[in-house]
Design an enzyme around this catalytic site. Structure first.
Site, PDB file in Angstrom:
ATOM      1  N   LYS A   1       0.039   2.015   4.177  1.00  0.00           N
ATOM      2  CA  LYS A   1       1.306   1.292   4.344  1.00  0.00           C
ATOM      3  C   LYS A   1       1.950   0.913   3.136  1.00  0.00           C
ATOM      4  CE  LYS A   1       2.394  -1.104   8.024  1.00  0.00           C
ATOM      5  NZ  LYS A   1       2.590  -2.204   8.798  1.00  0.00           N
TER       6      LYS A   1
ATOM      7  N   TYR B   1     -10.766  -8.793  19.143  1.00  0.00           N
ATOM      8  CA  TYR B   1     -11.221  -7.876  17.919  1.00  0.00           C
ATOM      9  C   TYR B   1     -12.302  -7.014  18.431  1.00  0.00           C
ATOM     10  CZ  TYR B   1     -12.668  -6.885  13.325  1.00  0.00           C
ATOM     11  OH  TYR B   1     -13.394  -6.318  11.952  1.00  0.00           O
TER      12      TYR B   1
ATOM     13  N   ASP C   1       1.679   4.706   8.464  1.00  0.00           N
ATOM     14  CA  ASP C   1       1.217   3.828   9.513  1.00  0.00           C
ATOM     15  C   ASP C   1       0.479   4.570  10.491  1.00  0.00           C
ATOM     16  OD1 ASP C   1       0.838   2.263  11.821  1.00  0.00           O
ATOM     17  OD2 ASP C   1       3.138   1.014  11.282  1.00  0.00           O
TER      18      ASP C   1
ATOM     19  N   SER D   1      -5.320   1.566  -0.041  1.00  0.00           N
ATOM     20  CA  SER D   1      -4.590   0.914  -1.153  1.00  0.00           C
ATOM     21  C   SER D   1      -5.116   0.011  -1.847  1.00  0.00           C
ATOM     22  CB  SER D   1      -3.092   0.804  -0.654  1.00  0.00           C
ATOM     23  OG  SER D   1      -3.078  -0.377   0.221  1.00  0.00           O
ATOM     24  N   ARG D   2      -6.268  -0.613  -1.288  1.00  0.00           N
ATOM     25  CA  ARG D   2      -6.897  -1.835  -1.849  1.00  0.00           C
ATOM     26  C   ARG D   2      -8.274  -1.738  -1.111  1.00  0.00           C
ATOM     27  NH1 ARG D   2      -2.613  -4.073   1.001  1.00  0.00           N
ATOM     28  NH2 ARG D   2      -1.404  -4.334  -0.913  1.00  0.00           N
ATOM     29  N   GLY D   3      -9.176  -2.763  -1.723  1.00  0.00           N
ATOM     30  CA  GLY D   3     -10.362  -3.268  -0.857  1.00  0.00           C
ATOM     31  C   GLY D   3     -11.302  -1.958  -0.756  1.00  0.00           C
TER      32      GLY D   3
END
Length: 284
Positions: free
Chosen positions: A47, A173, A79, A24-26
Site C-alpha cells: 500500500k 488475531y 491493497d 515496502s518494509r520489514g
C-alpha cells in the site's frame, strides 16, 4: 550475510518472478532484497506508495534497492483486500516478466486484543487483510503458477497450536492467522497435482520490524532477530525444486538448520543481547 547453503545451491533465481505482498518494509522488504541478490524479478506489492511520517520505505524505494542489487523490480501499489486490483496486479506482473513463479503472502495486520475488547470492524479489517487477502492473492496467482517449473506459495502464518494458553488471549488475531495457515495447508493438497508447493513460514523468535516497535513494545526489539533470517529461510524454500516442503508449517530457524546453518548470532538485532523472545504460538 548469505550463509553457506546458498553458495552451494545450484538452483538459480535468474528469470524467476517473485511476487511479495506487504514488501515496502520489514520482512517483505528483506525477502525482496534477498531474492534480488539471486537475480530474481521481484514484484514489490504494498500500500505504501508515498513516504509515511513514521515508517521508512515505500514500494519505490524498495524497487530501487532491488535494482541496485542486480534484480529487476516492479513496484505496484496494492491493497490485498481489493480483488480487482489484485487480479490486475497479477496481470501486470505477467506482462512485465512473462509469468509468476512464487507468491509470498506477507501482508498482514496485527491486533493483540481479547475478543471482548475488539471492535467487530477491527476484526473485519484484520480478517480481510490476513485470511481473505491471502485467499484472494493465492487464487489470482494460481493460474500463472501452474505454468512455472518451480512454483511456490509461501504464507507467513504460524503452526496451528491448539493449546489453551494460545487460544485464550487474542482470539480475533489468532482466528485470522490460523485461517491463513488452514488455507495454505488446503492449497498444498488442492495444488499437489499441479506441482505447486504451498507452505507456511513463521519465525522462531520475534523479528525486529515496525510492528514490534510501534504496535507491540519497542523494548522487544532487543530480544528480536532481524528480518534477514526470515528472508533466507524463504529463499531456502524457493530454491527447493520439489514438493518436499508442501503442506508443512515451517519455522525459519528449523529450515536453515536443515540446510546446515549453525551460526544464528548473525541475525541478532542487538548483538549484545542473547535473550530472545520466542514468537507467538510456539512453545518449543
Amino acid at each position: 550475510m548469505l550463509q553457506s547453503f546458498h553458495r552451494t545451491n545450484t538452483l538459480s533465481l535468474s528469470n524467476q518472478t517473485i511476487f511479495i505482498t506487504g514488501s515496502s518494509r520489514g520482512i517483505g522488504r528483506e525477502m525482496a532484497l534477498t531474492c534480488a541478490k539471486q537475480g530474481a524479478n521481484v514484484v514489490i506489492a504494498a500500500k505504501s506508495s508515498d513516504p509515511h511520517p513514521k515508517l521508512p520505505g515505500t514500494i519505490h524505494t524498495v524497487a530501487a534497492e532491488v535494482e541496485a542489487l542486480g534484480g529487476k523490480a516492479l513496484a505496484l501499489q496494492l491493497d490485498v483486500r481489493n480483488e480487482d486490483k489484485v487480479q490486475a496486479a497479477m496481470e501486470q506482473t505477467v506482462e512485465a516478466f512473462g509469468g509468476i513463479d512464487v507468491l509470498i503472502n506477507n501482508a498482514s495486520a496485527i491486533a493483540l486484543t481479547p475478543l471482548q475488547d475488539t471492535d467487530v470492524k477491527k476484526f473485519d479489517l484484520i480478517h480481510s487483510i490476513n485470511t481473505r487477502g491471502t485467499l484472494v492473492c493465492s487464487k489470482a496467482a494460481i493460474p500463472y503458477l501452474k505454468n512455472s517449473q518451480n512454483a511456490h506459495i509461501i504464507t507467513l502464518s504460524p503452526p496451528m497450536n491448539m493449546a489453551k494458553h494460545w487460544l485464550k488471549p487474542f482470539i480475533p488475531y489468532t482466528l485470522s492467522k490460523y485461517g491463513m495457515t488452514l488455507l495454505t495447508l488446503g492449497l498444498a493438497e488442492e495444488l499437489r497435482v499441479d506441482g505447486i508447493s504451498a507452505s507456511t513460514l513463521w519465525p522462531q523468535t520475534a523479528i525486529a520490524t515496525a510492528a514490534v516497535q510501534y504496535a507491540l513494545d519497542a523494548n522487544l526489539m532487543k530480544k528480536s532477530r532481524t528480518p534477514l533470517i526470515m528472508a533466507e529461510a524463504a529463499l531456502a524454500i524457493i530454491q527447493t525444486d520439489d514438493l518436499s516442503y508442501s503442506g508443512q508449517t515451517l519455522i525459519d530457524e528449523s529450515v536453515l538448520r536443515s540446510k546446515g546453518v549453525t551460526d544464528f548470532d548473525v541475525y541478532l538485532f542487538d548483538p549484545a543481547s542473547k535473550e530472545l523472545m520466542r514468537d507467538l504460538y510456539l512453545d518449543q
